[in-house]
Design a protein around this motif. Sequence first.
Motif, PDB file in Angstrom:
ATOM      1  N   VAL A   1       1.226   9.107   3.154  1.00  0.00           N
ATOM      2  CA  VAL A   1       0.121   8.199   3.486  1.00  0.00           C
ATOM      3  C   VAL A   1       0.286   7.658   4.897  1.00  0.00           C
ATOM      4  CG1 VAL A   1      -0.888   5.952   2.963  1.00  0.00           C
ATOM      5  CG2 VAL A   1      -0.444   7.546   1.128  1.00  0.00           C
ATOM      6  N   ALA A   2       1.511   7.208   5.228  1.00  0.00           N
ATOM      7  CA  ALA A   2       1.744   6.649   6.557  1.00  0.00           C
ATOM      8  C   ALA A   2       1.437   7.682   7.641  1.00  0.00           C
ATOM      9  CB  ALA A   2       3.191   6.164   6.673  1.00  0.00           C
ATOM     10  N   ALA A   3       1.829   8.936   7.405  1.00  0.00           N
ATOM     11  CA  ALA A   3       1.631   9.974   8.417  1.00  0.00           C
ATOM     12  C   ALA A   3       0.150  10.277   8.613  1.00  0.00           C
ATOM     13  CB  ALA A   3       2.388  11.240   8.011  1.00  0.00           C
ATOM     14  N   VAL A   4      -0.608  10.393   7.498  1.00  0.00           N
ATOM     15  CA  VAL A   4      -2.034  10.704   7.628  1.00  0.00           C
ATOM     16  C   VAL A   4      -2.767   9.566   8.330  1.00  0.00           C
ATOM     17  CG1 VAL A   4      -4.155  11.215   6.380  1.00  0.00           C
ATOM     18  CG2 VAL A   4      -2.008  12.162   5.583  1.00  0.00           C
TER      19      VAL A   4
ATOM     20  N   SER B   1      -4.905   1.208   4.409  1.00  0.00           N
ATOM     21  CA  SER B   1      -3.819   1.291   5.388  1.00  0.00           C
ATOM     22  C   SER B   1      -4.365   1.571   6.781  1.00  0.00           C
ATOM     23  CB  SER B   1      -2.839   2.396   5.010  1.00  0.00           C
ATOM     24  OG  SER B   1      -2.486   2.286   3.661  1.00  0.00           O
ATOM     25  N   SER B   2      -5.401   2.431   6.875  1.00  0.00           N
ATOM     26  CA  SER B   2      -5.966   2.736   8.192  1.00  0.00           C
ATOM     27  C   SER B   2      -6.567   1.481   8.810  1.00  0.00           C
ATOM     28  CB  SER B   2      -7.065   3.792   8.087  1.00  0.00           C
ATOM     29  OG  SER B   2      -6.584   4.937   7.449  1.00  0.00           O
ATOM     30  N   GLY B   3      -7.346   0.741   8.003  1.00  0.00           N
ATOM     31  CA  GLY B   3      -7.988  -0.457   8.528  1.00  0.00           C
ATOM     32  C   GLY B   3      -6.963  -1.478   9.015  1.00  0.00           C
ATOM     33  N   LEU B   4      -5.917  -1.668   8.206  1.00  0.00           N
ATOM     34  CA  LEU B   4      -4.886  -2.628   8.590  1.00  0.00           C
ATOM     35  C   LEU B   4      -4.163  -2.176   9.847  1.00  0.00           C
ATOM     36  CD1 LEU B   4      -3.554  -3.383   5.035  1.00  0.00           C
ATOM     37  CD2 LEU B   4      -4.301  -5.125   6.648  1.00  0.00           C
ATOM     38  N   THR B   5      -3.918  -0.855   9.931  1.00  0.00           N
ATOM     39  CA  THR B   5      -3.208  -0.341  11.101  1.00  0.00           C
ATOM     40  C   THR B   5      -4.026  -0.568  12.366  1.00  0.00           C
ATOM     41  OG1 THR B   5      -2.170   1.308   9.710  1.00  0.00           O
ATOM     42  CG2 THR B   5      -2.120   1.706  12.073  1.00  0.00           C
ATOM     43  N   VAL B   6      -5.339  -0.299  12.288  1.00  0.00           N
ATOM     44  CA  VAL B   6      -6.194  -0.520  13.458  1.00  0.00           C
ATOM     45  C   VAL B   6      -6.162  -1.991  13.868  1.00  0.00           C
ATOM     46  CG1 VAL B   6      -8.577  -0.548  14.273  1.00  0.00           C
ATOM     47  CG2 VAL B   6      -7.719   1.429  13.040  1.00  0.00           C
ATOM     48  N   ALA B   7      -6.233  -2.881  12.863  1.00  0.00           N
ATOM     49  CA  ALA B   7      -6.267  -4.314  13.164  1.00  0.00           C
ATOM     50  C   ALA B   7      -4.959  -4.768  13.803  1.00  0.00           C
ATOM     51  CB  ALA B   7      -6.542  -5.102  11.884  1.00  0.00           C
ATOM     52  N   VAL B   8      -3.839  -4.369  13.187  1.00  0.00           N
ATOM     53  CA  VAL B   8      -2.543  -4.771  13.727  1.00  0.00           C
ATOM     54  C   VAL B   8      -2.326  -4.160  15.111  1.00  0.00           C
ATOM     55  CG1 VAL B   8      -0.049  -4.529  13.424  1.00  0.00           C
ATOM     56  CG2 VAL B   8      -1.477  -5.178  11.485  1.00  0.00           C
TER      57      VAL B   8
ATOM     58  N   HIS C   1      -7.930  -6.952   8.753  1.00  0.00           N
ATOM     59  CA  HIS C   1      -8.691  -5.708   8.753  1.00  0.00           C
ATOM     60  C   HIS C   1     -10.137  -5.950   8.365  1.00  0.00           C
ATOM     61  CE1 HIS C   1      -7.492  -6.165   4.622  1.00  0.00           C
ATOM     62  NE2 HIS C   1      -8.110  -5.086   4.210  1.00  0.00           N
ATOM     63  N   VAL C   2     -10.432  -7.068   7.701  1.00  0.00           N
ATOM     64  CA  VAL C   2     -11.823  -7.397   7.387  1.00  0.00           C
ATOM     65  C   VAL C   2     -12.499  -7.975   8.618  1.00  0.00           C
ATOM     66  CG1 VAL C   2     -13.294  -8.899   6.014  1.00  0.00           C
ATOM     67  CG2 VAL C   2     -11.347  -7.772   4.952  1.00  0.00           C
ATOM     68  N   VAL C   3     -11.811  -8.923   9.256  1.00  0.00           N
ATOM     69  CA  VAL C   3     -12.392  -9.618  10.396  1.00  0.00           C
ATOM     70  C   VAL C   3     -12.720  -8.662  11.532  1.00  0.00           C
ATOM     71  CG1 VAL C   3     -11.802 -11.229  12.223  1.00  0.00           C
ATOM     72  CG2 VAL C   3     -11.422 -11.855   9.852  1.00  0.00           C
ATOM     73  N   VAL C   4     -11.831  -7.719  11.786  1.00  0.00           N
ATOM     74  CA  VAL C   4     -12.015  -6.839  12.936  1.00  0.00           C
ATOM     75  C   VAL C   4     -13.292  -6.010  12.796  1.00  0.00           C
ATOM     76  CG1 VAL C   4     -10.806  -4.727  12.261  1.00  0.00           C
ATOM     77  CG2 VAL C   4     -10.569  -5.593  14.576  1.00  0.00           C
ATOM     78  N   ARG C   5     -13.705  -5.747  11.560  1.00  0.00           N
ATOM     79  CA  ARG C   5     -14.924  -4.962  11.345  1.00  0.00           C
ATOM     80  C   ARG C   5     -16.177  -5.746  11.722  1.00  0.00           C
ATOM     81  NH1 ARG C   5     -14.636   0.133  10.219  1.00  0.00           N
ATOM     82  NH2 ARG C   5     -16.609  -0.162  11.247  1.00  0.00           N
ATOM     83  N   TYR C   6     -16.086  -7.080  11.736  1.00  0.00           N
ATOM     84  CA  TYR C   6     -17.280  -7.866  12.053  1.00  0.00           C
ATOM     85  C   TYR C   6     -17.717  -7.708  13.481  1.00  0.00           C
ATOM     86  CZ  TYR C   6     -18.305  -9.537   7.635  1.00  0.00           C
ATOM     87  OH  TYR C   6     -18.727  -9.529   6.337  1.00  0.00           O
TER      88      TYR C   6
ATOM     89  N   GLN D   1       0.845  -1.204   0.000  1.00  0.00           N
ATOM     90  CA  GLN D   1       0.000   0.000   0.000  1.00  0.00           C
ATOM     91  C   GLN D   1       0.877   1.250   0.000  1.00  0.00           C
ATOM     92  OE1 GLN D   1      -3.209  -0.323  -0.424  1.00  0.00           O
ATOM     93  NE2 GLN D   1      -3.100  -2.530  -0.169  1.00  0.00           N
ATOM     94  N   PHE D   2       1.870   1.248   0.898  1.00  0.00           N
ATOM     95  CA  PHE D   2       2.753   2.416   0.990  1.00  0.00           C
ATOM     96  C   PHE D   2       3.556   2.598  -0.304  1.00  0.00           C
ATOM     97  CE2 PHE D   2       2.834   1.803   5.874  1.00  0.00           C
ATOM     98  CZ  PHE D   2       1.657   2.503   5.970  1.00  0.00           C
ATOM     99  N   ARG D   3       4.050   1.487  -0.839  1.00  0.00           N
ATOM    100  CA  ARG D   3       4.816   1.573  -2.092  1.00  0.00           C
ATOM    101  C   ARG D   3       3.952   2.101  -3.231  1.00  0.00           C
ATOM    102  NH1 ARG D   3       9.810  -0.807  -2.641  1.00  0.00           N
ATOM    103  NH2 ARG D   3       9.673  -0.432  -4.859  1.00  0.00           N
ATOM    104  N   GLY D   4       2.735   1.524  -3.326  1.00  0.00           N
ATOM    105  CA  GLY D   4       1.822   1.931  -4.397  1.00  0.00           C
ATOM    106  C   GLY D   4       1.473   3.404  -4.281  1.00  0.00           C
ATOM    107  N   ALA D   5       1.264   3.870  -3.050  1.00  0.00           N
ATOM    108  CA  ALA D   5       0.942   5.279  -2.842  1.00  0.00           C
ATOM    109  C   ALA D   5       2.085   6.153  -3.333  1.00  0.00           C
ATOM    110  CB  ALA D   5       0.671   5.531  -1.360  1.00  0.00           C
TER     111      ALA D   5
END
Lengths: 509, 129
Positions: free
Chosen positions: A159-162, A343-350, A255-260, A136-140
């Motif tokens: 992206v990482a900072a935001v 990235s936000s969703g993954l960060t919250v999950a991790v 990040h998908v599972v955590v939303r459930y 994600q970071f590379r693509g951004a």
Amino acid sequence: MNAAYGLGAVLLVTVATLAIGTWGLRFSRTTSDFFVASRSVRPGLNAWAISGEYLSGASFLGVAGLVLAFGGEMLWYPVGWTAGYLVLLVLVAAPLRRSGAYTLPDFAEARLDSRVVRTLSSVLVVAIGWLYLMPQFRGAGAALESATGLPPWAGAVIVAAVVLANVLAGGMRSITFVQAFQYWLKLTALLVPLMFLLVIWLHDGGTSPASASVVVDGVSGLDWSNPIDVGGDHPLYSTYSLMLATFLGTMGLPHVVVRYYTNPDGRAARQTTFVVLVLLGVFYVMPPVYGALGRLYAPDLVASGGTDSVVLELPQRMVGGLGGDLLTALLTGGAFAAFLATSSGLTVAVAGVVSQDVFSRRLEGVTAFRVAATVGVAVPLLFALVARDVSVATVVGLAFAMAAATFCPLLVLGIWWRGLTAAGAFCGLVVGGSLTGFAVLDRLLVTRDHGWFAALVAQPAAWAVPASVLTMVVVSRLTKSSRPAHVSRFMVRLHTPEAVALNRNLENG
Amino acid sequence: MSEQRPERVRVTSPWTERPGSRPRRTAASEIDAGSELGEIYLAALLRSQLRLAAGVLVTLTVTIGALPLVFRLAPGLSRHHVLGMPLSWVLLAFACYPVLALLAWRYVRAAERNERDFTHVVEQPREPG
């Protein structure tokens, strides 16, 4: 292109994201709000948020680029990413919500009553999360470079900072609103320019990009449009292995599972998943059309290797002038939103997992979450800045394969089979995790020629998933005597509708 | 002064209860008690939901799951054009998504029906036997 428009769009998306995040902050007060929005998100809003979070840069830019470069065989990616939600719906959605756990490691511990399996699950969540965050970071970085002329590292750092600012401020609750907004932003950003492009294409005579006369880089339209690459290496194996990875991997993405857990009950979890399927289907119709148009209007990108930027290039080439600049700015904003949301969703999950399992003994709830989020963003950013060049979709595909070979068997067997034991789950996770982990390292470090071995390692799901399932079943059968005592009560909790008054407490069973 | 509240007791007329009848039990209480009968109710719910899930997955496999094989065995599908597009594209890039949504919609309705049936059965008092 005028870089000012692109930069303006990125700035606008950043400001809107932070503003909505701050507005959501008014509702975030407790640790529970930070992790799972206190489980009070309605199915509609939750489905927007899940879709907004799920549609990453790989979907927004990557699919069109892959379709332009490789043609019909790349259509399996968006189909698999959508069908994964159907598999998730029928096998895990409602029981997962009813399990009452916050994260995948929580589920593992509740079902199997084992600290060891919990720790291993946490390690895997972090591994999959980082594997998914890095591209994600590379693509951004690459997208911002093509749209605004900034150096690639700058985009990754922005992206990482935001993401970090937003997660630190509001946790999951504010993220919910941000991601719901970002689904609609991404949809609009793809749809509006596409309307203009299609009108121009029809006006130009509407040549089919798949007709034999359209030859790009020596490949005729007929061969390009074929969804099974007949000339490629073991096309049938690769396609089926990719299908397996995407169909089964979706349910195991942290990040998908955590939303459930943010659904109010099991029934709402099902309804949410159905809406997600519809929202994804609407979105995924569009990127391949961009790729196909790129074959007519931007064929030089295939030779230059810049196909990932085809979505951003087309308005310039087809519309031009101020209109082209404005449409490109809209697409740049959408792409930036795509990188931010995932990235936000993954960060919250991790961060949720790391803060519970690593920092919770030393730090108080919200502080632990914030420290964990900082670590969770910094490490993959570092990888992204130093790693070698591998396409976004490839690495994302490997993350899916790893999830399919680890958490998919754990969830499905844990939910539907009373016989799963802690020892069985542990061995299966080790087997699935190390087999796919080997494939990941091989892909990131070694360049392989053609042949069976290369095909097997490039798409590991077809052999790693059965190996993991088989290990779990066999070892569980051998350790039958160590089945957790509360497994019947846990099945009651997972499968019975909340409306029935039943004892779902695991302690006094 | 710390006198305990008297425990609440239910006062019933001695004539309302038929002589010899035991308190009525629901299937829910059997499940809570972990009795053999309760296990049967739970197993029936699991079986009906699992059979439903398996049905959806089989349908997914024979429709979208069969496409790679179909495209491999009939490469001519890319040559057929519908609405100016190769048939394989119409199927894969557009027609897949409504199929997935339809399967999901039917699954959600059927799964909720299974749960309603279960609720209905386990909450009804059984005749003392």
